[in-house]
Design a protein around this motif. Structure first.
Motif, PDB file in Angstrom:
ATOM      1  N   LEU A 111       0.826  -1.208   0.000  1.00  0.00           N
ATOM      2  CA  LEU A 111       0.000   0.000   0.000  1.00  0.00           C
ATOM      3  C   LEU A 111       0.857   1.253   0.000  1.00  0.00           C
ATOM      4  CD1 LEU A 111      -2.746   1.397   0.196  1.00  0.00           C
ATOM      5  CD2 LEU A 111      -2.615   1.142   2.682  1.00  0.00           C
ATOM      6  N   TRP A 112       1.826   1.330   0.896  1.00  0.00           N
ATOM      7  CA  TRP A 112       2.672   2.522   0.968  1.00  0.00           C
ATOM      8  C   TRP A 112       3.559   2.652  -0.267  1.00  0.00           C
ATOM      9  CZ3 TRP A 112       1.154   6.177   3.813  1.00  0.00           C
ATOM     10  CH2 TRP A 112       0.554   5.937   5.052  1.00  0.00           C
ATOM     11  N   GLY A 113       3.941   1.536  -0.868  1.00  0.00           N
ATOM     12  CA  GLY A 113       4.721   1.598  -2.103  1.00  0.00           C
ATOM     13  C   GLY A 113       3.919   2.185  -3.248  1.00  0.00           C
ATOM     14  N   ILE A 114       2.648   1.778  -3.353  1.00  0.00           N
ATOM     15  CA  ILE A 114       1.792   2.323  -4.413  1.00  0.00           C
ATOM     16  C   ILE A 114       1.523   3.800  -4.155  1.00  0.00           C
ATOM     17  CG2 ILE A 114      -0.515   2.199  -5.420  1.00  0.00           C
ATOM     18  CD1 ILE A 114      -0.427  -0.801  -4.919  1.00  0.00           C
ATOM     19  N   ILE A 115       1.277   4.161  -2.895  1.00  0.00           N
ATOM     20  CA  ILE A 115       1.080   5.573  -2.559  1.00  0.00           C
ATOM     21  C   ILE A 115       2.328   6.376  -2.928  1.00  0.00           C
ATOM     22  CG2 ILE A 115       0.787   7.194  -0.650  1.00  0.00           C
ATOM     23  CD1 ILE A 115      -1.024   5.161   0.691  1.00  0.00           C
ATOM     24  N   ALA A 116       3.505   5.803  -2.668  1.00  0.00           N
ATOM     25  CA  ALA A 116       4.753   6.498  -3.019  1.00  0.00           C
ATOM     26  C   ALA A 116       4.846   6.718  -4.525  1.00  0.00           C
ATOM     27  CB  ALA A 116       5.951   5.689  -2.523  1.00  0.00           C
ATOM     28  N   CYS A 117       4.446   5.728  -5.314  1.00  0.00           N
ATOM     29  CA  CYS A 117       4.466   5.882  -6.777  1.00  0.00           C
ATOM     30  C   CYS A 117       3.512   6.989  -7.220  1.00  0.00           C
ATOM     31  CB  CYS A 117       4.090   4.563  -7.442  1.00  0.00           C
ATOM     32  SG  CYS A 117       5.297   3.235  -7.212  1.00  0.00           S
ATOM     33  N   LEU A 118       2.325   7.032  -6.616  1.00  0.00           N
ATOM     34  CA  LEU A 118       1.365   8.069  -6.973  1.00  0.00           C
ATOM     35  C   LEU A 118       1.869   9.451  -6.578  1.00  0.00           C
ATOM     36  CD1 LEU A 118      -2.018   6.343  -6.029  1.00  0.00           C
ATOM     37  CD2 LEU A 118      -1.043   6.671  -8.300  1.00  0.00           C
ATOM     38  N   ILE A 119       2.551   9.539  -5.430  1.00  0.00           N
ATOM     39  CA  ILE A 119       3.107  10.826  -5.003  1.00  0.00           C
ATOM     40  C   ILE A 119       4.153  11.318  -5.999  1.00  0.00           C
ATOM     41  CG2 ILE A 119       4.528  11.949  -3.232  1.00  0.00           C
ATOM     42  CD1 ILE A 119       3.080  10.295  -1.140  1.00  0.00           C
ATOM     43  N   VAL A 120       4.993  10.400  -6.478  1.00  0.00           N
ATOM     44  CA  VAL A 120       6.010  10.781  -7.463  1.00  0.00           C
ATOM     45  C   VAL A 120       5.345  11.257  -8.761  1.00  0.00           C
ATOM     46  CG1 VAL A 120       7.865   9.902  -8.920  1.00  0.00           C
ATOM     47  CG2 VAL A 120       7.790   9.301  -6.502  1.00  0.00           C
ATOM     48  N   ILE A 121       4.299  10.560  -9.185  1.00  0.00           N
ATOM     49  CA  ILE A 121       3.586  10.982 -10.394  1.00  0.00           C
ATOM     50  C   ILE A 121       2.980  12.366 -10.205  1.00  0.00           C
ATOM     51  CG2 ILE A 121       1.602  10.461 -11.863  1.00  0.00           C
ATOM     52  CD1 ILE A 121       2.171   7.497 -11.375  1.00  0.00           C
ATOM     53  N   LEU A 122       2.390  12.609  -9.036  1.00  0.00           N
ATOM     54  CA  LEU A 122       1.812  13.926  -8.755  1.00  0.00           C
ATOM     55  C   LEU A 122       2.899  14.998  -8.731  1.00  0.00           C
ATOM     56  CD1 LEU A 122      -0.838  13.105  -5.996  1.00  0.00           C
ATOM     57  CD2 LEU A 122      -1.263  13.739  -8.372  1.00  0.00           C
ATOM     58  N   PHE A 123       4.073  14.664  -8.206  1.00  0.00           N
ATOM     59  CA  PHE A 123       5.152  15.651  -8.177  1.00  0.00           C
ATOM     60  C   PHE A 123       5.643  15.963  -9.584  1.00  0.00           C
ATOM     61  CE2 PHE A 123       9.662  16.806  -7.960  1.00  0.00           C
ATOM     62  CZ  PHE A 123       9.568  17.937  -7.156  1.00  0.00           C
ATOM     63  N   VAL A 124       5.728  14.942 -10.436  1.00  0.00           N
ATOM     64  CA  VAL A 124       6.114  15.183 -11.834  1.00  0.00           C
ATOM     65  C   VAL A 124       5.109  16.110 -12.502  1.00  0.00           C
ATOM     66  CG1 VAL A 124       6.411  14.086 -14.084  1.00  0.00           C
ATOM     67  CG2 VAL A 124       7.376  13.022 -12.034  1.00  0.00           C
ATOM     68  N   LEU A 125       3.812  15.888 -12.214  1.00  0.00           N
ATOM     69  CA  LEU A 125       2.775  16.764 -12.759  1.00  0.00           C
ATOM     70  C   LEU A 125       2.919  18.176 -12.207  1.00  0.00           C
ATOM     71  CD1 LEU A 125       0.241  16.821 -14.547  1.00  0.00           C
ATOM     72  CD2 LEU A 125      -1.107  16.293 -12.510  1.00  0.00           C
ATOM     73  N   LEU A 126       3.229  18.292 -10.917  1.00  0.00           N
ATOM     74  CA  LEU A 126       3.453  19.608 -10.312  1.00  0.00           C
ATOM     75  C   LEU A 126       4.653  20.302 -10.951  1.00  0.00           C
ATOM     76  CD1 LEU A 126       2.662  21.573  -7.930  1.00  0.00           C
ATOM     77  CD2 LEU A 126       4.449  20.401  -6.606  1.00  0.00           C
ATOM     78  N   TYR A 127       5.718  19.546 -11.209  1.00  0.00           N
ATOM     79  CA  TYR A 127       6.904  20.129 -11.839  1.00  0.00           C
ATOM     80  C   TYR A 127       6.561  20.642 -13.247  1.00  0.00           C
ATOM     81  CZ  TYR A 127      11.681  20.750 -13.427  1.00  0.00           C
ATOM     82  OH  TYR A 127      12.837  21.295 -13.908  1.00  0.00           O
ATOM     83  N   TRP A 128       5.683  19.917 -13.950  1.00  0.00           N
ATOM     84  CA  TRP A 128       5.282  20.365 -15.280  1.00  0.00           C
ATOM     85  C   TRP A 128       4.523  21.689 -15.196  1.00  0.00           C
ATOM     86  CZ3 TRP A 128       6.027  20.251 -20.215  1.00  0.00           C
ATOM     87  CH2 TRP A 128       5.029  20.642 -21.100  1.00  0.00           C
ATOM     88  N   PHE A 129       3.659  21.821 -14.196  1.00  0.00           N
ATOM     89  CA  PHE A 129       2.959  23.089 -14.012  1.00  0.00           C
ATOM     90  C   PHE A 129       3.937  24.210 -13.670  1.00  0.00           C
ATOM     91  CE2 PHE A 129      -0.953  20.489 -12.791  1.00  0.00           C
ATOM     92  CZ  PHE A 129      -1.499  20.640 -14.049  1.00  0.00           C
ATOM     93  N   ASN A 130       4.950  23.891 -12.872  1.00  0.00           N
ATOM     94  CA  ASN A 130       5.964  24.890 -12.531  1.00  0.00           C
ATOM     95  C   ASN A 130       6.727  25.319 -13.788  1.00  0.00           C
ATOM     96  OD1 ASN A 130       8.055  26.252 -10.688  1.00  0.00           O
ATOM     97  ND2 ASN A 130       9.292  24.744 -11.791  1.00  0.00           N
ATOM     98  N   TYR A 131       7.051  24.339 -14.640  1.00  0.00           N
ATOM     99  CA  TYR A 131       7.759  24.672 -15.870  1.00  0.00           C
ATOM    100  C   TYR A 131       6.896  25.543 -16.778  1.00  0.00           C
ATOM    101  CZ  TYR A 131       9.132  24.185 -20.718  1.00  0.00           C
ATOM    102  OH  TYR A 131       9.428  24.457 -22.030  1.00  0.00           O
ATOM    103  N   ARG A 132       5.613  25.208 -16.928  1.00  0.00           N
ATOM    104  CA  ARG A 132       4.719  26.016 -17.765  1.00  0.00           C
ATOM    105  C   ARG A 132       4.620  27.441 -17.246  1.00  0.00           C
ATOM    106  NH1 ARG A 132      -1.028  23.673 -19.100  1.00  0.00           N
ATOM    107  NH2 ARG A 132      -1.058  25.780 -19.939  1.00  0.00           N
TER     108      ARG A 132
END
Length: 460
Positions: A111-132
């Motif tokens: 469970l925590w491993g999957i949550i960690a993967c989702l957090i990383v995906i959300l951070f990548v999405l956040l970084y994309w918004f920061n870049y835009r």
């Protein structure tokens, strides 16, 4: 500055010139703060006094890095093995005293491993918004245009970017309560998670799929799948045709008190389904009222076992189909009534003038138009019948039990068999997860193919 001009400054409408700007150009031609914003998010926004956006990016990046160092890396390292300690073992501590080491809790690790993967995906999405955002600021400076203030940025969240504001909470809810459980369930299908490995389990690849499709569960899966599809087709067809015929009967010329007859059948629909099913289970029991009525009328000499553990499989299946008709026909009747009342009467009158009888009018005019309108609903009803847990479980519990099946009875559907695998004696969670995936594939394939072939889709 007018409201229209202010809207042009926000990121919601990007000009073709801005779209053509590459990452290399922003990094190579931007000033020091613009370049640094690629690594420290929010700096360029803070410099341009977009306080809320800038500090949001910065705080979330700091929080992500802190989480990654203190918890995230550990979650990723354990995810690959789901915990190194698989068994209960005895060891000694630093002072030589015996210590019992419990096995790793693989459920929580997964469970925590999957949550960690989702957090990383959300951070990548956040970084994309920061870049835009960083790219947008670079473009505005390069073109000599005014940069939106903090107040204007916040105001846009309630104006042209209102959709993003309103969708934020629902999207988080979907992520937490739909995406996460779905990914978690899919992941279990690739492990050996069962009753014997309830605490510590390991990745096993496609072994569970092999067990269901070609292994020890294949002898149960394919017969249950066949009955599930037969049940879905028959249950959908009988309730649809029964509802259409009942609506036509009530709407026929000469029928009085039409509102009364509709109300009678609506009451059947209004009663909660589980109440109807539990009452029907009592009514059809060997010692129930139905057998008592038949015996009092001397129609049978001994009680019929309709839905018991020792009943005939064919009798039990026919029984659940008829009970489902009692529950489902009123729904189809209501929809069909609405369609019949709005049919073009000029077509019907023209058909009658041409000599068409009632059957010909029904076959050529009434039924095709009802089918055209109800086809999408029928596809939805068909998928619902594949997953119709209530009718089977509350009425028969899957009985009669089949000695050739593992954890399933002759009336069990795939979804009720899945339930038995989880909460039964075997507790084969990985096989249940495989069934969940296969049920989704069946539902998605049938609904997609059927819907694309409907006239409503072709003419839409």
């Amino acid at each position: 500055m007018t409201k229209r001009k202010k809207r042009r400054l926000t990121e919601s409408s990007i000009s073709p010139e801005e779209k053509s700007i590459s990452i290399r150009e922003v990094f190579s031609k931007g000033d020091a703060v613009t370049k640094l914003t690629f690594f420290v998010m929010g700096l360029n926004q803070i410099r341009n006094k977009q306080w809320v956006k800038g500090f949001t990016f910065l705080i979330l990046e700091i929080a992500f890095i802190g989480w990654l160092l203190f918890s995230g890396l550990s979650a990723f390292s354990l995810l690959s093995s789901l915990g190194p300690n698989k068994t209960l073992r005895e060891t000694t501590d630093a002072n030589g005293f015996p210590v019992i080491v419990q096995p790793d809790h693989s459920v929580l690790i997964l469970l925590w491993g999957i949550i960690a993967c989702l957090i990383v995906i959300l951070f990548v999405l956040l970084y994309w918004f920061n870049y835009r955002s960083n790219k947008h600021l670079y473009y505005l400076k390069r073109e000599g245009k005014a940069i939106p203030s903090n107040k204007e940025e916040l105001a846009s969240l309630l104006d042209e970017r209102l959709y993003a504001t309103l969708m934020a909470i629902p999207l988080l809810g979907i992520l937490a309560f739909t995406v996460l459980p779905t990914v978690y369930m899919i992941s279990m299908a690739f492990t050996n998670y069962d009753r014997l490995h309830a605490t510590a389990f390991s990745w096993t690849g496609f072994q569970a799929f092999g067990n269901v499709l070609t292994g020890d569960l294949a002898g149960t899966f394919f017969p249950v799948l066949g009955w599930t599809l037969v049940w879905a087709v028959v249950a959908t067809a009988t309730t649809f045709l029964g509802g259409v015929l009942l609506a036509l009967l009530i709407e026929s010329t000469g029928i009085k008190f039409k509102g009364f007859w509709r109300t009678i059948f609506v009451i059947v629909f209004a009663v909660p389904q589980f109440v109807t099913l539990l009452m029907m289970a009592q009514f059809l029991d060997q010692q129930g009222a139905f057998n008592g009525i038949l015996m009092n009328l001397h129609l049978i000499s001994h009680p019929i076992n309709f839905i018991g553990a020792a009943s005939d499989p064919m009798v039990a299946r026919i029984t659940v189909i008829f009970v489902n008709m009692w529950i489902g026909i009123p729904v189809s009747m209501l929809v069909s009534t609405a369609i019949i009342q709005n049919l073009p009467q000029d077509q019907i009158e023209a058909a009658r003038i041409d000599g068409a009888n009632t059957f010909n009018i029904f076959r050529s005019i009434t039924f095709p138009q009802i089918l055209f309108v109800m086809t999408p609903a029928l596809i939805q009803q068909f998928i619902g019948n594949i997953n119709n847990f209530n009718v089977i479980y509350l009425l028969t519990k899957g009985w009669p039990m089949n000695p050739d099946y593992q954890g399933a009875g002759s009336t069990d559907l795939l979804v009720t068999w899945l339930y038995n695998l989880v909460f039964g004696q075997t507790q084969r969670y990985n096989a249940a997860a495989v069934l969940g995936i296969l049920i989704f594939i069946v539902n998605a394939s049938i609904s997609l193919v059927a819907y694309r072939r409907t006239n409503a889709f072709k003419e839409g």
